[in-house]
Enzyme design. Structure first.
Site, PDB file in Angstrom:
ATOM      1  N   ARG A   1      64.079  20.556 -94.632  1.00 32.67           N
ATOM      2  CA  ARG A   1      63.393  20.073 -93.450  1.00 32.67           C
ATOM      3  C   ARG A   1      63.153  18.574 -93.601  1.00 32.67           C
ATOM      4  O   ARG A   1      62.631  18.128 -94.619  1.00 32.67           O
ATOM      5  CB  ARG A   1      62.064  20.807 -93.313  1.00 32.67           C
TER       6      ARG A   1
ATOM      7  N   ARG B   1      52.419  16.795 -93.865  1.00 31.99           N
ATOM      8  CA  ARG B   1      53.741  17.152 -93.338  1.00 31.99           C
ATOM      9  C   ARG B   1      54.137  16.201 -92.222  1.00 31.99           C
ATOM     10  O   ARG B   1      53.428  15.243 -91.921  1.00 31.99           O
ATOM     11  CB  ARG B   1      53.691  18.592 -92.816  1.00 31.99           C
TER      12      ARG B   1
ATOM     13  N   LYS C   1      49.202  22.848 -97.703  1.00 33.03           N
ATOM     14  CA  LYS C   1      49.815  21.927 -96.749  1.00 33.03           C
ATOM     15  C   LYS C   1      48.768  21.265 -95.863  1.00 33.03           C
ATOM     16  O   LYS C   1      47.650  21.770 -95.708  1.00 33.03           O
ATOM     17  CB  LYS C   1      50.835  22.658 -95.890  1.00 33.03           C
TER      18      LYS C   1
ATOM     19  N   LYS D   1      48.549  19.266 -92.103  1.00 33.06           N
ATOM     20  CA  LYS D   1      49.314  18.955 -90.898  1.00 33.06           C
ATOM     21  C   LYS D   1      48.569  17.961 -90.016  1.00 33.06           C
ATOM     22  O   LYS D   1      47.367  18.096 -89.815  1.00 33.06           O
ATOM     23  CB  LYS D   1      49.600  20.236 -90.114  1.00 33.06           C
TER      24      LYS D   1
ATOM     25  N   CYS E   1      59.446  31.756 -84.310  1.00 31.50           N
ATOM     26  CA  CYS E   1      59.758  31.149 -85.602  1.00 31.50           C
ATOM     27  C   CYS E   1      61.083  31.719 -86.102  1.00 31.50           C
ATOM     28  O   CYS E   1      61.687  32.571 -85.481  1.00 31.50           O
ATOM     29  CB  CYS E   1      58.639  31.414 -86.602  1.00 31.50           C
TER      30      CYS E   1
ATOM     31  N   CYS F   1      63.514  33.765 -93.871  1.00 29.97           N
ATOM     32  CA  CYS F   1      62.163  33.372 -94.259  1.00 29.97           C
ATOM     33  C   CYS F   1      61.587  34.398 -95.223  1.00 29.97           C
ATOM     34  O   CYS F   1      61.552  35.588 -94.932  1.00 29.97           O
ATOM     35  CB  CYS F   1      61.256  33.238 -93.038  1.00 29.97           C
TER      36      CYS F   1
ATOM     37  N   CYS G   1      55.446  36.748 -89.067  1.00 30.26           N
ATOM     38  CA  CYS G   1      54.370  37.015 -90.016  1.00 30.26           C
ATOM     39  C   CYS G   1      53.117  36.333 -89.499  1.00 30.26           C
ATOM     40  O   CYS G   1      53.173  35.568 -88.539  1.00 30.26           O
ATOM     41  CB  CYS G   1      54.745  36.501 -91.409  1.00 30.26           C
TER      42      CYS G   1
ATOM     43  N   CYS H   1      53.908  29.929 -87.740  1.00 30.19           N
ATOM     44  CA  CYS H   1      54.699  28.716 -87.540  1.00 30.19           C
ATOM     45  C   CYS H   1      54.929  28.395 -86.068  1.00 30.19           C
ATOM     46  O   CYS H   1      55.046  27.240 -85.693  1.00 30.19           O
ATOM     47  CB  CYS H   1      56.041  28.834 -88.252  1.00 30.19           C
TER      48      CYS H   1
END
Lengths: 251, 625, 567
Positions: free
Chosen positions: C76, C145, C208, C210, C431, C437, C476, C480
């Protein structure tokens, strides 16, 4: 064009308090007033519609010139919810006037009332409006402020339009076009209009004055606390026996 | 497996030395220094020989010579001084990859003894090249590998003859018998090389060389007879009186059938794909249950699989020829039904040029006859087809006996064993690539691979035999480093090697260099190698997947890249194993030459010498097909 | 004041020992027996922008074949605001075709990613991007990110200014380690001097982080779903001038099924800051999370839980202390939508932008619709730029009027125009999920298009064919595709089953709420059939579906996520 009233009702009513007790950044408010000053009434309404969060409503007492704001607001924000606080003491003419305008302008009327009916109020407290400033304030709190607060909460209101004008009273002379009260924005699109502007607008759009206007009333609230304008009186002295100009909702 | 010499292994290099025996055996000269026997054995031998009559002695000598191939070898100490003899003797040298040439040579030696000539029989691998200059009478039996390469055991002598140090051979009389497969372009090339060099160095041919095709028995027998006649003449002997004594077996009159040890039963336990559905080519892992007491194998060995032709294919051959499967035909003097013969006795899936020729004469097709005139075209024709394609294209209605006669006998196919018996005592694992190609608009499967992969069900019983491969063994030294270079299913023996080394607790380092087409699709036994690496057994691994990038990369490229380290391993005593196709073997060899030249700073000849040294030391071992 | 758990999560140890994200990546790359990275390195690789995955469809089959899982990498890129030049697009396209599965995926965070990159191609991909000054630093991993930023250039000149801040933020919050350059580019280890990460420290963030900037009235970036959200405030008196930003903190989508202590959460207002204060504030938010975030349990490590734990006032005070900046109250903002507007729009400078609908962000050459080839053809003549939207669509931006016709005819020729799609489809997000994934429990991207076809029929049956309803699906609960902000959210629970959530407001400012647990397609359709019928009959004028289900009491309004989301 989206229906703001329904569409954006979440940010200010749900969730943890998001600085509801705070004013926005002073710099922003200052710049916003500069911006609004430069716009006409419709521009101010459109700006509010596009910039302000939460549901946008119009509060109206269906007074003498109420048709102006109702008409303006419905042009810029069709079917904007219109909050009416019904004290139960409105003139019969007012009630009929409401019916006329709702039908004519296709209004989304939301009526809010106090828990106590007028008869019960009087039975319990007597005629509060005859008991001086304290009595009037108590009356306003119970019959107007509380229902209005409830309306604002229930409708998820982030901003509301009101038809206050600087010309109407000394206390309104320093009003900004936009202000923050209890975490909500109040916008006064016709703040700088004169009675003449009002008259011209009503005529241009063939809108009615309140029926009592013909009888000399310039401000119509509850029947017990309004009187016709007679020569020598200031406009604001026509309400609350000159003790108070404001009805309580805009204090 | 695809041997040009499609025979069965028998251990050419089991250090067998056939010694001149009884006619030179003078008990009075025996001592433990000049013989391979120890003092106790000498005493026993002398006791036995003491009271034999000359006739008895002659018989015993013949008897011992005939059986020496089987009994003397094990105790033969290498480097034993030879007993020098006056006068010319017949030397028979064989170079065999999988056993046919050896079998022919042994039979030749037996025939010679039957004529009273006592030959010296040796694998080329055990023969000292410089002795060649002293030879007077030499018969050579040698096979050829896929693309004209000599068999492993013949390499050194072959190279010696072609090298600068090759001696003049003016006094030599020789004969050459080649075994090969005319479906390969370089048919019997090694035999031709020997014949050519022996002549070029001054040798005189006793008789014309004979280059035998896959059905070699008849031609080999005829040549053997005639070679021995010429030899006897050369040796100044009359045709020998055969001393036939009671209780002795007669010398074999013909070259024996290829040796295939008696088949054993095995049961298919598992048939597991190793490649993905989108792989180019399908490889499978087969596990067979065996009786461990009957089948004892060592990593490096191969398993002969006796397969049946596809019943559908048999039906189609019957239908195409209009023959009745119930008809009796005679094969090897045994009567059998044609259908049974086509199913399990006759070769249908490997179309051989000789079969095409036979079919040409059976059908009288001029077109086919013309094709057979052009060897190259014939080879090409046969290579891409099966018998069913031939008879579809050139229909004919032969008699059952003629059909059976035109077809070659079905031979078991050999597969390198992919397991170690220490790990799986009662199983044999094979790594089988499905041979599949398009012909006549249809899919054609290889005979054995189709049988094993497509037609055999779990719990089915098949017949197998052990094909020992003594030239491809792990080092005896458990500390010796091992480098294994493999392409495709050639990796099978290395799975066995690592299992064995793990089981033995060998401390030597192991390095695998593996190549195939796609990392994702045909990295055979990837998880096994990972497990060995995790366990510390596999200390190094390099791979080459030819189609994973625009420019094709093969194991030889990886070898060159790793040249410095690889050379260092070799300097530290590493054994280098190479298993795969002949073409791959050649490319790896070239890469080795280049990397040794570079790493050691020597010229190509110097590199060649170093490789020869490695080979002599048994540290450069190849199993190519 | 920080309460670190006695046991750190294994990832913390890996980070701490990684010597600033190096680990044994260099060695991992040379292991020829596997297409995977060594355990541990696959955690560090995320910081370099790529994620190890395997094709779960074939995992068991490959195991039976003695083959390792079909490992590949999802790489990514970092692309602040989703903006790239035509030259960069051509490089993105070339790398995608030559070194990956032959496709380019547009993400919900305005960048692009490649799937199916083999380990041996990672260097080539990264170097290919580097040639056009793109990188993948922090594409994944416990760092800031890709910084999002409303991509609509037609907004005003304000957009350009906001985009510049998005870039500055992205650079400012970038890890400083040289590991990325060493491993993937020049390969040279800088001699001497211990490296340091002045901002992150040796263990980076707990999780993470964002960051997004929204430019009202569009909330396409879903600013409330970010750890650090910034809302650009235009000067009311001069809409082209950036007055400052409302700062938000503590938003996040991820949750864990069955764990009521995890929940999606909208970000809280911190207050208003001037543009020149925003870097210091971002840094203070990030370092406060660095020092106070949970490092034992990764499922509670996002900033949202830190703020829940510390309390918003304590958190705000700490950010003010660290940055030396006092927040003034936030300015009013109004959002109208969080989708994209398709087709041509005219910008303030007279140039045009064409927004293309890219289903699920997948760009590849389909039979009859060679999307990638089409974009390549456009990139070869285009003089403006490309902007990836937060809804996985692509905008061909800043097209001079004279080029408009040419661009449009190319777009039409290659099947890039979104004619005839229903509003349901145009507003939907999914997603990637299965097969690659590693977190996925159910299908998303491969399944949603089919489900939408059925929902389109349902909607049409109830006269709702032209009604916009935001539908988002994830495989899930990690969210995302930001499913918890959708009017209809479908969150994968198991193979072919989903949790059905209802009640987003269509502009990303209200969380939805679980309505049905663990249901399969038949029940999803039956449930929505009933709800659509009610909605068609009872809705108020212009009332959205998400608002209707809340008003009608079908689901309760989620006011406080920590308290209400699960009840």
């Amino acid at each position: 064009m989206t229906d703001l009233a329904i569409h954006h009702d979440s940010r200010r009513t749900d969730g943890k308090p998001r600085n509801q007790d705070r004013s926005p950044a002073p710099e922003w408010l200052h710049q916003a007033n500069i911006a609004l000053a430069a716009l006409d009434a419709e521009g101010r309404m459109a700006w509010a519609r596009d910039q302000l969060p939460g549901a946008l409503v119009l509060s109206s007492s269906f007074g003498i010139q109420a048709a102006v704001m109702l008409h303006l607001a419905n042009r810029v924000c069709p079917r904007i919810p219109v909050i009416l606080i019904d004290t139960g003491y409105l003139f019969p003419e007012t009630y009929r006037f409401i019916d006329t305008l709702v039908a004519r302008l296709d209004l989304d009327l939301r009526v809010y009332r106090a828990d106590l009916s007028p008869a019960w109020l009087e039975a319990r407290h007597g005629r509060l409006w005859e008991q001086g400033v304290d009595g009037i304030e108590r009356y306003n709190r119970m019959m107007k402020v509380e229902p209005m607060g409830r309306a604002l909460r229930e409708l998820g209101v982030g901003a509301w339009f009101a038809g206050l004008r600087r010309e109407q009273s000394r206390s309104r002379r320093e009003l900004p076009f936009i202000q923050v009260k209890d975490g909500r924005y109040k916008v006064f699109p016709i703040l700088d209009w004169t009675n003449r502007d009002i008259h011209r607008y009503l005529k241009r759009h063939d809108l009615p004055y309140h029926p009592l206007w013909e009888q000399g009333y310039v401000s119509v609230g509850d029947w017990h606390s309004s009187a016709p304008l007679t020569p020598g009186m200031l406009e604001e002295e026509t309400r609350f026996f000159g003790l108070k100009r404001e009805c309580g909702l805009h204090e | 497996m695809n041997f040009q010499q499609p025979d069965n292994p028998g251990g050419d290099r089991d250090r067998r030395q056939t010694r001149k025996a009884a006619n030179t055996l003078n008990p009075s000269r025996l001592n433990s220094l000049t013989s391979p026997l120890d003092d106790r054995q000498l005493a026993q031998l002398q006791a036995v020989l003491a009271d034999l009559s000359p006739l008895q002695l002659a018989w015993v000598s013949g008897y011992l010579a005939a059986s020496s191939g089987l009994t003397v070898a094990a105790n033969q100490a290498p480097g034993t001084e030879r007993v020098q003899e006056p006068g010319p003797t017949l030397t028979i040298l064989y170079g065999s990859q999988t056993g046919n040439a050896r079998a022919v040579a042994e039979s030749l030696a037996g025939l010679a003894r039957g004529r009273g000539i006592e030959p010296r029989l040796s694998s080329m691998a055990d023969y000292r090249s410089r002795d060649l200059a002293r030879e007077r009478l030499l018969l050579v039996v040698v096979s050829t590998q896929g693309e004209g390469e000599p068999p492993e055991s013949a390499r050194e002598l072959h190279a010696f003859l072609h090298g600068k140090r090759a001696p003049r051979l003016d006094g030599l009389h020789y004969g050459v018998l080649g075994l090969g497969d005319s479906s390969y372009e370089y048919f019997c090339q090694t035999a031709k090389d020997f014949a050519g060099r022996l002549e070029a160095l001054g040798g005189k041919p006793l008789l014309d060389p004979q280059y035998c095709d896959v059905d070699f028995q008849k031609a080999a027998t005829a040549w053997s007879q005639s070679a021995l006649e010429q030899s006897a003449e050369f040796l100044g002997q009359r045709e020998a009186q055969i001393i036939q004594l009671p209780g002795t077996r007669p010398a074999p009159a013909t070259v024996p059938k290829p040796r295939t040890d008696a088949p054993l039963a095995a049961v298919l336990l598992e048939n597991r794909p190793l490649t993905t559905a989108d792989a180019v080519g399908e490889a499978r892992h087969l596990a067979l249950a065996i009786e461990p007491s009957a089948l004892k194998y060592t990593p490096g060995d191969a398993l002969g699989v006796w397969f049946h032709n596809d019943p559908a294919l048999v039906d189609r051959v019957l239908a195409a020829t209009g023959l009745d499967g119930d008809q009796a035909v005679t094969l090897d003097d045994q009567a059998t039904e044609l259908r049974a013969a086509l199913s399990s006795r006759l070769e249908l899936t490997q179309l051989h040029p000789t079969v095409v020729k036979g079919w040409a004469s059976l059908t009288g097709s001029k077109e086919l006859a013309a094709l057979c005139e052009d060897a190259a075209r014939l080879r090409e024709y046969a290579a891409g087809r099966q018998f069913i394609d031939l008879i579809a294209e050139y229909p004919g209605r032969p008699e059952a006996a003629d059909l059976a006669g035109a077809l070659l006998p079905l031979r078991p196919r050999l597969y390198s064993i992919a397991s170690s018996q220490t790990e799986t005592p009662d199983e044999v694992h094979l790594t089988v690539a499905l041979l599949s190609y398009q012909a006549g608009g249809e899919e054609r499967l290889g005979g054995a691979s189709g049988f094993l992969i497509r037609r055999l069900a779990e719990d089915d019983q098949i017949r197998v035999h052990l094909a020992e491969n003594p030239t491809f063994r792990l080092p005896a030294d458990s500390d010796a480093p091992v480098i294994m270079v493999a392409a495709g299913t050639g990796v099978a023996p290395f799975r066995a090697f690592l299992q064995q080394r793990a089981a033995q607790g060998d401390r030597g380092r192991n390095w695998l260099i593996f190549g195939n087409r796609h990392f994702r699709r045909d990295f055979l036994y990837q998880l096994d190698w990972q497990a060995h690496r995790k366990a510390g057994l596999l200390s190094r691994a390099n791979v080459a997947f030819s189609r994973d990038q625009a420019d094709k990369r093969y194991v030889q490229h990886r070898l060159l890249e790793q040249g410095r380290d690889l050379y260092a391993w070799l300097q530290e005593g590493a054994y280098l194993y190479c298993c795969g196709s002949n073409a791959m073997g050649r490319a790896v060899h070239e890469a080795l030459l280049a990397l040794i030249a570079r790493a050691a700073g020597v010229d190509p000849e110097g590199a060649e010498e170093r490789i020869e040294t490695l080979r002599r030391e048994g540290r450069y071992l190849r199993d190519l097909y | 004041m920080n309460t670190q758990p006695s046991t750190l999560s294994p990832v913390e140890t890996i980070k701490a020992r990684s010597h600033f994200l190096r680990g044994t990546l260099a060695e991992s790359l040379t292991d020829e027996l596997t297409g995977a990275l060594a355990p541990g390195d696959e955690q560090l690789s995320k910081f370099h922008g790529f994620y190890q995955q395997d094709d779960r469809d074939v995992r068991a089959d490959r195991l039976a074949r003695r083959l390792e899982p079909a490992y590949s990498f999802m790489l990514r890129a970092r692309l602040p605001g989703g903006v790239c030049t035509p030259a960069q697009w051509l490089a993105i396209d070339r790398v995608g075709r030559e070194l990956t599965q032959g496709s380019v995926r547009l993400t919900t965070r305005q960048t692009f990613q490649y799937h199916g990159v083999l380990r041996g191609h990672l260097r080539g991909v990264i170097q290919g991007l580097h040639q056009v000054l793109l990188d993948s630093i922090g594409g994944c991993g416990d760092v800031n990110r890709n910084v999002m930023c409303g991509p609509n250039p037609d907004q005003s000149a304000l957009h350009g200014e906001v985009y510049a801040w998005a870039r500055r933020l992205s650079e400012h919050l970038l890890p400083r380690t040289r590991a990325y350059h060493e491993l993937w580019l020049d390969g040279e280890r800088v001699a001497g001097g211990e490296e340091s990460e002045p901002l992150y420290g040796p263990t980076y963030l707990p999780r993470k982080f964002k960051t997004a900037i929204a430019v009202p009235p569009h909330n396409d970036v879903d600013v409330y779903a970010n750890d650090l959200g910034l809302i650009a405030i235009a000067d009311p008196a001069d809409p082209d001038r950036l007055l400052g930003f409302n700062c938000l903190a503590g938003g996040g989508m991820g949750a864990t099924h069955g764990d009521r202590s995890t929940f999606p959460r909208l970000a809280d207002d911190l207050g208003f800051v001037l543009p020149e204060q925003v870097l210091a504030v971002a840094e203070a938010v990030l370092t406060t999370q660095r020092d106070h975030g949970e490092r034992g349990d990764r499922s509670h490590a996002r900033l949202k839980y830190t703020i829940e734990r510390l309390g918003l006032d304590v958190f705000r005070a700490e950010v003010e202390r660290r940055s030396g900046i006092e927040f003034t109250p936030p300015c009013p903002v109004q959002f109208t939508d969080h989708g994209d507007r398709y087709g041509w729009t005219r910008g303030h400078d007279g140039r045009w932008s064409l927004t293309l609908f890219i289903e699920n962000g997948r760009l590849h050459d389909l039979p009859g619709r060679p999307l990638l080839s089409g974009l390549r053809a456009i990139a070869e003549v285009h003089q403006g730029d490309f902007r990836i939207t937060p809804n996985q669509n692509l905008m061909i931006a800043a097209v001079p009027a004279r080029q408009k016709k040419r661009i449009e005819s190319l777009a039409r020729e290659y099947g890039l125009l979104a004619d005839g799609h229903s509003p349901l489809r145009l507003g939907a997000l999914a997603c990637v999920a299965l097969p690659t994934c590693p977190l996925a429990m159910a299908e998303a991207e491969r399944y949603l298009p089919d489900l939408l076809t059925r929902l389109e029929t349902l909607a049409a049956n109830h006269g709702l064919a032209s009604q916009e309803i935001v539908i988002r699906m994830t495989g899930c609960p990690n969210g995302c595709a930001r499913p918890y902000l959708a009017e209809i959210g479908l969150v994968g629970k198991g193979p072919r089953t989903y949790n059905l959530l209802l009640g987003g407001d269509g502009c990303g400012t209200r969380l939805n709420k679980l309505y049905r647990d663990n249901i399969a397609e038949a029940e999803i359709l039956a449930t929505l059939d009933g709800l659509f019928a009610r909605y068609a009959a009872e809705r108020e004028a212009r009332e959205r579906f998400g608002d209707f289900v809340v008003r009608a009491g079908i689901v309760r309004r989620v006011a406080n996520a920590a308290r209400d989301f699960h009840d």
